[in-house]
Design an enzyme around this catalytic site. Sequence first.
Site, short mmCIF file in Angstrom:
data_model
loop_
_atom_site.label_atom_id
_atom_site.label_comp_id
_atom_site.label_asym_id
_atom_site.label_seq_id
_atom_site.Cartn_x
_atom_site.Cartn_y
_atom_site.Cartn_z
N ASN A 1 -12.77 -3.31 2.85
CA ASN A 1 -13.71 -2.20 2.96
C ASN A 1 -14.70 -2.28 1.80
O ASN A 1 -14.33 -2.67 0.69
CB ASN A 1 -12.97 -0.87 2.93
CG ASN A 1 -12.06 -0.68 4.13
OD1 ASN A 1 -12.38 -1.14 5.23
ND2 ASN A 1 -10.91 -0.05 3.93
N ASP B 1 0.85 -1.19 0.00
CA ASP B 1 0.00 0.00 0.00
C ASP B 1 0.89 1.24 0.00
O ASP B 1 1.88 1.31 0.73
CB ASP B 1 -0.92 -0.01 1.22
CG ASP B 1 -2.07 0.98 1.09
OD1 ASP B 1 -3.23 0.54 1.01
OD2 ASP B 1 -1.80 2.20 1.05
N GLY C 1 -15.57 2.77 3.93
CA GLY C 1 -14.27 3.38 3.70
C GLY C 1 -13.59 2.93 2.42
O GLY C 1 -12.38 3.14 2.25
N HIS D 1 -10.28 -5.40 -3.04
CA HIS D 1 -8.93 -5.56 -2.49
C HIS D 1 -8.99 -5.95 -1.03
O HIS D 1 -9.86 -5.50 -0.28
CB HIS D 1 -8.09 -4.29 -2.68
CG HIS D 1 -8.75 -3.03 -2.22
ND1 HIS D 1 -9.74 -2.40 -2.95
CD2 HIS D 1 -8.58 -2.29 -1.10
CE1 HIS D 1 -10.13 -1.32 -2.29
NE2 HIS D 1 -9.45 -1.23 -1.17
N HIS E 1 -6.88 -5.85 2.38
CA HIS E 1 -5.72 -5.27 3.06
C HIS E 1 -5.15 -6.33 4.00
O HIS E 1 -5.89 -6.93 4.80
CB HIS E 1 -6.14 -4.10 3.95
CG HIS E 1 -6.73 -2.91 3.24
ND1 HIS E 1 -6.04 -1.74 3.04
CD2 HIS E 1 -7.97 -2.70 2.71
CE1 HIS E 1 -6.82 -0.86 2.42
NE2 HIS E 1 -8.00 -1.42 2.21
P1 AMP Z 1 -9.71 1.36 0.46
O1 AMP Z 1 -9.77 2.67 1.20
O2 AMP Z 1 -10.11 0.17 1.27
O3 AMP Z 1 -10.44 1.43 -0.87
O4 AMP Z 1 -8.18 1.11 0.15
C1 AMP Z 1 -7.53 1.64 -0.96
C2 AMP Z 1 -6.07 1.61 -0.63
O5 AMP Z 1 -5.35 1.77 -1.83
C3 AMP Z 1 -5.61 2.73 0.30
O6 AMP Z 1 -5.05 2.17 1.48
C4 AMP Z 1 -4.58 3.50 -0.53
O7 AMP Z 1 -3.49 3.95 0.24
C5 AMP Z 1 -4.16 2.45 -1.54
N1 AMP Z 1 -3.66 2.97 -2.81
C6 AMP Z 1 -4.22 3.91 -3.60
N2 AMP Z 1 -3.48 4.11 -4.70
C7 AMP Z 1 -2.43 3.26 -4.61
C8 AMP Z 1 -1.29 2.98 -5.44
N3 AMP Z 1 -1.09 3.61 -6.61
N4 AMP Z 1 -0.39 2.05 -5.02
C9 AMP Z 1 -0.58 1.42 -3.84
N5 AMP Z 1 -1.64 1.61 -3.02
C10 AMP Z 1 -2.54 2.53 -3.39
#
Ligand code: AMP
Length: 112
Positions: A85, A29, A91, A98, A100
């Site tokens: 999420n 992330d 969130g 995805h 986490h």
């Molecule tokens: P969510 O809030 O559950 O949709 O998680 C999306 C996650 O994607 C967040 O923790 C962001 O920090 C991560 N994220 C967004 N863009 C990127 C990227 N280009 N590379 C890696 N992680 C990312």
Amino acid sequence: MDCIFCKIINKEIPSTIVWESDSVLAFKDVAPAAPVHVLVIPKKHITDITSITGEDKEIVWEIHEAIKKIASQLELGDGFRVVVNCGADGGQTVGHLHYHILGGRKLQWPPG
Ligand code: AMP
């Protein structure tokens, strides 16, 4: 489709990959919320957890296999958390399913 995670899968956007198979990709992330923060995604575009169908059974199993292997690879033997999420209140900010993986420290529960 304008999906940032599809662009990561297609290597149009750089990422730090920690695991890859034909159907699953895992990468760090970009804004880690814990010492270990990895996102595990299906290469097939699935919008969120409610969009999974019976056709995706194999992919869901592969994601769980990947999580197990990544946890071992990243030495998370003391434990870790998996978070999915969903939707605005959940969130979710990226509309590509995805998981986490969070670990590397004692995590608080319940989350805020
Ligand atoms: P969510 O809030 O559950 O949709 O998680 C999306 C996650 O994607 C967040 O923790 C962001 O920090 C991560 N994220 C967004 N863009 C990127 C990227 N280009 N590379 C890696 N992680 C990312």
